[in-house]
Write an enzyme that holds these catalytic residues in place. Sequence first.
Site, PDB file in Angstrom:
ATOM      1  N   CYS A 149       0.822  -1.208   0.000  1.00 37.17           N
ATOM      2  CA  CYS A 149       0.000   0.000   0.000  1.00 37.17           C
ATOM      3  C   CYS A 149       0.860   1.264   0.000  1.00 37.17           C
ATOM      4  O   CYS A 149       0.444   2.297  -0.544  1.00 37.17           O
ATOM      5  CB  CYS A 149      -0.952  -0.001   1.185  1.00 37.17           C
ATOM      6  SG  CYS A 149      -0.150  -0.245   2.783  1.00 37.17           S
ATOM      7  N   ASN A 165      -7.546   5.751  -2.786  1.00 41.45           N
ATOM      8  CA  ASN A 165      -7.275   4.569  -1.967  1.00 41.45           C
ATOM      9  C   ASN A 165      -7.109   3.351  -2.871  1.00 41.45           C
ATOM     10  O   ASN A 165      -7.964   3.065  -3.722  1.00 41.45           O
ATOM     11  CB  ASN A 165      -8.422   4.353  -0.977  1.00 41.45           C
ATOM     12  CG  ASN A 165      -8.068   3.377   0.121  1.00 41.45           C
ATOM     13  OD1 ASN A 165      -7.216   2.500  -0.046  1.00 41.45           O
ATOM     14  ND2 ASN A 165      -8.723   3.503   1.260  1.00 41.45           N
ATOM     15  N   HIS A 198      -1.853   0.788   6.801  1.00 40.99           N
ATOM     16  CA  HIS A 198      -2.387   0.977   5.452  1.00 40.99           C
ATOM     17  C   HIS A 198      -2.278   2.450   5.077  1.00 40.99           C
ATOM     18  O   HIS A 198      -2.714   3.331   5.821  1.00 40.99           O
ATOM     19  CB  HIS A 198      -3.844   0.529   5.367  1.00 40.99           C
ATOM     20  CG  HIS A 198      -4.452   0.777   4.019  1.00 40.99           C
ATOM     21  ND1 HIS A 198      -4.046   0.095   2.889  1.00 40.99           N
ATOM     22  CD2 HIS A 198      -5.421   1.659   3.607  1.00 40.99           C
ATOM     23  CE1 HIS A 198      -4.742   0.513   1.850  1.00 40.99           C
ATOM     24  NE2 HIS A 198      -5.578   1.470   2.253  1.00 40.99           N
TER      25      HIS A 198
END
Length: 363
Positions: free
Chosen positions: A14, A134, A119
Amino acid sequence: MESIFHERQEGSLCAQHCLNNLLQGEYFSPVELSSIAQQLDEEERMRMAEGGVSSEEYRTFLQQPSVNMDDSGFFSIQVISNALKVWGLELILFNSPEYQRLGIDPINEKSFICNYKEHWFTVRKLGKQWFNLNSLLMGPELISDTYLALFLAQLQQEGYSIFVVKGDLPDCEADQLLQMIRVQQVQRPKLIGEETAQSRDQRLPRSDVDQAIEVSHPFDGTGMLDEDEENFQRALALSRQEIDMEDEEADLRRAIQLSMQGSRQSEFSNSLPQNASQPPHTSQTDSLSSEDLRRRRQAYFEKQQQQLQQQDLTLNLHDKPTINSSTLEADPGGDMSEEDMLQAAMNMSLESARNHLSTEEKK
């Protein structure tokens, strides 16, 4: 929307997706970020060695794993910050006192980096509009100017760490295009795997157990039943009512049948032995003990009493054909129906009454 660069989640990379979505291109790879993390580990090792390589703190540091990366693909905020320094970009904590004193409206910023439980994802302004980039989403999510402040406040309330990206971002095609036009988004992009899970649930038939679990656990805290569940509950209640009514009707029919059988047998058994054993001049009360038959006979006798008094009571009543106890004894009742038995009992009672009236008249 097609011009916006958006990397989707792969493994735990991520941090890589966050940086590339921020810069709008494939600027960093896992290898390059790992190299930055190793440089940070070496710098930390050298600082710890200044206190002595034989010290307990140094030996403990060597035994611990790296805090800048791990085998899953996670990278720390230090790695992300050093990667952005290459492009002249700096990270400032959004809720820090230093930034809050500046009093800058979030709409006037260019981008944010958000982190929660390892994250990372980017929120960036492209052209004149904000987008949530995202990597867990299937595509970019449009955020209105009025909603941006609420969105950031919600992230803070949920425990996110938010960093403001300061500096000039590299030019990109999406930013140039969205400076001229504004896009509209009808439907919010779904999470990765959400659409696949929904299509799989639609293809697979639900078992009876799944349906039962769904009915007995309604409702995710809302306390409301949907239409199918209401119909099911209503049908179940009606079915139970019909079963109860059928059981009650069956019990009532059995009770009536047993009552009728018991009454007939009691009437016949009470009249037959007493008339057969007592002489013909016994009274009406002694001949029958059944209360129901007594009331019926009494009503019948009262209606016939006047007619009997007008007739010649001196006639030989014994010459008339009657059904007495000897007749019943001759026929033990094997072929007699219940109605025949009741009629025989009535005739016997009538015979006894006539004998009694004849006796009273002779006196």
